[in-house]
Scaffold this active site. Structure first.
Site, mmCIF file in Angstrom:
data_model
loop_
_atom_site.group_PDB
_atom_site.id
_atom_site.type_symbol
_atom_site.label_atom_id
_atom_site.label_comp_id
_atom_site.label_asym_id
_atom_site.label_seq_id
_atom_site.Cartn_x
_atom_site.Cartn_y
_atom_site.Cartn_z
ATOM 1 N N CYS A 1 52.318 5.997 -4.220
ATOM 2 C CA CYS A 1 50.995 6.266 -3.632
ATOM 3 C C CYS A 1 50.595 7.735 -3.704
ATOM 4 O O CYS A 1 49.440 8.079 -3.462
ATOM 5 C CB CYS A 1 50.942 5.798 -2.178
ATOM 6 S SG CYS A 1 52.019 6.735 -1.056
ATOM 7 N N CYS B 1 55.236 10.810 -3.100
ATOM 8 C CA CYS B 1 55.725 9.458 -3.355
ATOM 9 C C CYS B 1 55.330 9.062 -4.775
ATOM 10 O O CYS B 1 54.173 9.239 -5.170
ATOM 11 C CB CYS B 1 55.127 8.490 -2.338
ATOM 12 S SG CYS B 1 55.414 6.745 -2.707
ATOM 13 N N CYS C 1 70.417 11.981 3.995
ATOM 14 C CA CYS C 1 70.496 11.093 2.841
ATOM 15 C C CYS C 1 69.371 11.404 1.867
ATOM 16 O O CYS C 1 68.219 11.631 2.264
ATOM 17 C CB CYS C 1 70.401 9.640 3.303
ATOM 18 S SG CYS C 1 70.468 8.448 1.944
ATOM 19 N N CYS D 1 0.861 -1.199 0.000
ATOM 20 C CA CYS D 1 0.000 0.000 0.000
ATOM 21 C C CYS D 1 0.888 1.236 0.000
ATOM 22 O O CYS D 1 1.721 1.409 0.891
ATOM 23 C CB CYS D 1 -0.923 0.025 1.217
ATOM 24 S SG CYS D 1 -2.040 1.459 1.240
#
Length: 564
Positions: free
Chosen positions: A282, A279, A292, A168
């Protein structure tokens, strides 16, 4: 701001032809049409119920319905009466009611006849329940009085509470809901009524809350086109389509991306750009915490800090494993040059956008100073007593300066690679950019001239020199208004109109500026006087907004609304 109106004799002077930049301007361009009733209305808390009932009354009278049935229909069709009527004509009353969940079947038995001595089967519990604990809905289904309504109201679904009977789709009678909930939870009954009332705003695409902060409590209703810019009675100006600040000739999508790009240029992002590198695997920013130049991301990818290229993990005294970036590479130089070029391009448009926004703020602060000059000049024994040209010119300066400022974010995206890279060839982009920048440059030059003349200390000048400034201000006011119209027409027809992507619409240009919405009660009371408009007023009733053609859409039809 004062309306931009002057006497016809003030409309145009040709003593300084250079100020018009070769434009053919008719003296009637400086005359605005007589003020007419605004198409935007302010809906206050007091007028919200009246505005809602105005719509419901039309539906009730046409279909001979009760108020709650009319409201259910309008909520389903988002308060679009014209759409509701078209569905009625095309599909008939039965389909109209069925789609909206309206059941107008007369009840065979009302709730008062359900006595405690009568037992009925609840379609939900599948149990026999005393009649005084049952409720019969418009659709004829009966069920025991449970917490269904309370749950729905708390969930914010009170505008369309459906019957619980399986399959309904009928919407529950709001009087029944109000009665049952009000017995135990009067606060929820009030919440239910408020949701129903606010449906006129929440579900209506032509009505939106004013986005002012703090919220003024008003809503704005527009009549024809939701792609427009309006001003609430609280003074907040906004784009009706996206609810952000007014931004035409930028489209809503352009403005959203521009704001995001500007936010990305905050100091925090600048620090990340300077002190970190992405990066190569990612994409996350990595900060070097040692001397370094072999660094390792948290994703375990190693890369060279000097050039950002992926490497092996071993680093000896002579080299990083599998990598050497000491040799000069032409492609790296080109990549760096492109990044620098993109930055310079953004700064070019951003600096000019901010400069005109800053000028607009300073000119707005000068309004009181200029009006004081007008007051002093009116008290002097000069032949010229009417200084409306000053306030009119100031009003025109504000409008054109705003248009000019937002034209730079528009140009940034229109002629860049972010949105329309595949829509135009390089040659087409260059032609369109030259066309637009020519108009932009003309507008910019005349806006600066107008600003210069308005800042003149005319309260200290002789009558003849004041008359010369007056001529310049009037001529320049006409010029910048014409240039703004031409720029909008160029955007509508030559730039956006030729593209296949039809999602960029801009609010039309209005010579009077952003329209201030009128009070709903006032506009209703003034309707009785509409028939008294003189023939002259009727002849000039067209708004002076940019009447450019609607842009052709991908399907080849004349498309969409003419959009802040």
């Amino acid at each position: 701001m004062d309306d931009y109106l002057v006497d016809k004799e003030d409309s145009y002077y040709s003593s300084d032809q250079d100020s018009l930049n070769g434009l053919d301007i008719d003296d009637s361009d400086f005359l605005l049409a007589p003020a007419r009733e605004p198409t935007a209305k302010v809906i206050t808390k007091e007028s919200l119920l009246v505005a809602q009932r105005e719509f419901m009354r039309r539906v009730m009278d046409l279909l001979s319905l009760k108020e709650h049935h009319a409201r259910t229909l309008l909520i389903h069709y988002q308060w679009d009466v014209e759409k509701l009527f078209s569905v009625l004509v095309e599909r008939g009353k039965d389909d109209l009611f069925a789609a909206a969940g309206v059941s107008v079947v007369e009840r065979q038995q009302d709730n008062s006849s359900l006595s405690p001595c009568t037992t009925m089967a609840c379609v939900i519990c599948i149990e026999d329940v005393p009649g005084d604990q049952m409720t019969r809905m418009d659709c004829g289904h009966c069920f025991c009085n449970n917490l269904h309504f309370t749950v729905k109201i708390n969930e914010g679904q009170s505008r369309r509470i459906r019957c619980m009977a399986p399959k309904c789709n009928a919407i529950c009678d709001e009087d029944v809901v109000r009665s049952l909930v009000g017995k135990s939870r009067p606060d929820l009954a009030e919440k239910f009524d408020r949701f129903l009332l606010e449906s006129y705003i929440e579900d209506n695409k032509m009505v939106k809350w004013c986005p002012s902060t703090p919220h003024c409590g008003n809503a704005i209703r527009v009549e024809d086109d939701k792609l427009c810019e309006v001003e609430c009675s609280c003074g907040c100006q906004f784009c009706f389509s996206c609810l952000s600040e007014t931004h035409s000739p930028c489209s809503c999508l352009m403005w959203e991306q521009w704001r995001k790009k500007c936010r990305d240029e905050l100091e925090a992002v600048k620090w990340i750009t300077v002190n970190t590198k992405a990066c190569p695997k990612c994409g996350k920013p990595v900060e070097k915490d040692g001397g370094c130049n072999l660094v390792t991301c948290i994703c375990r990818q190693s890369f060279c800090w000097l050039c950002g290229a992926a490497t092996g993990r071993d680093h000896t005294w002579s080299r990083i494993l599998g990598h050497s970036c000491g040799r000069y590479q032409e492609d790296k130089k080109k990549q760096m040059e492109r990044g620098k070029r993109d930055t310079y391009r953004y700064m070019h448009y951003h600096n000019r956008y901010k400069a005109h926004i800053h000028s607009l703020k300073l000119e707005s602060k000068l309004k009181d100073t200029i009006l004081e000059k007008v007051s002093i000049s009116e008290e002097r024994e000069l032949k010229l007593k009417d200084f409306s040209w000053v306030t009119n010119g100031l009003h025109r300066l504000f409008i054109s300066r705003r248009v000019l400022s937002y034209s730079y974010p528009f140009a940034f995206y229109m002629f860049g690679d972010e949105l329309f890279e595949d829509e135009m060839t390089s040659q087409e982009r260059e032609i369109k950019q030259n066309l637009f920048e020519d108009q932009q440059q003309q507008l910019e030059a005349n806006v600066e001239k107008l600003s210069k003349f308005l800042e003149e200390p005319f309260d200290q000048y002789t009558a003849d020199k004041v008359m010369d400034i007056r001529i310049q201000v009037i001529n320049l006011s006409v010029t910048v208004d014409t240039l703004c119209k031409k720029m909008y027409e160029c955007i509508e027809n030559e730039l956006l109109g030729s593209l296949q992507l039809g999602i960029h619409n801009i609010a039309p240009y209005k010579s009077k500026g952003i329209e201030r919405a009128s009070d709903y009660y006032t506009s209703r009371n003034s309707k009785a006087d509409c028939g008294r408009t003189s023939r002259l007023d009727q002849g000039n009733s067209d708004d002076t907004s940019c009447s450019s053609k609607k842009r052709a859409r991908k399907e080849g039809t004349i498309g969409g609304s003419n959009s802040c």
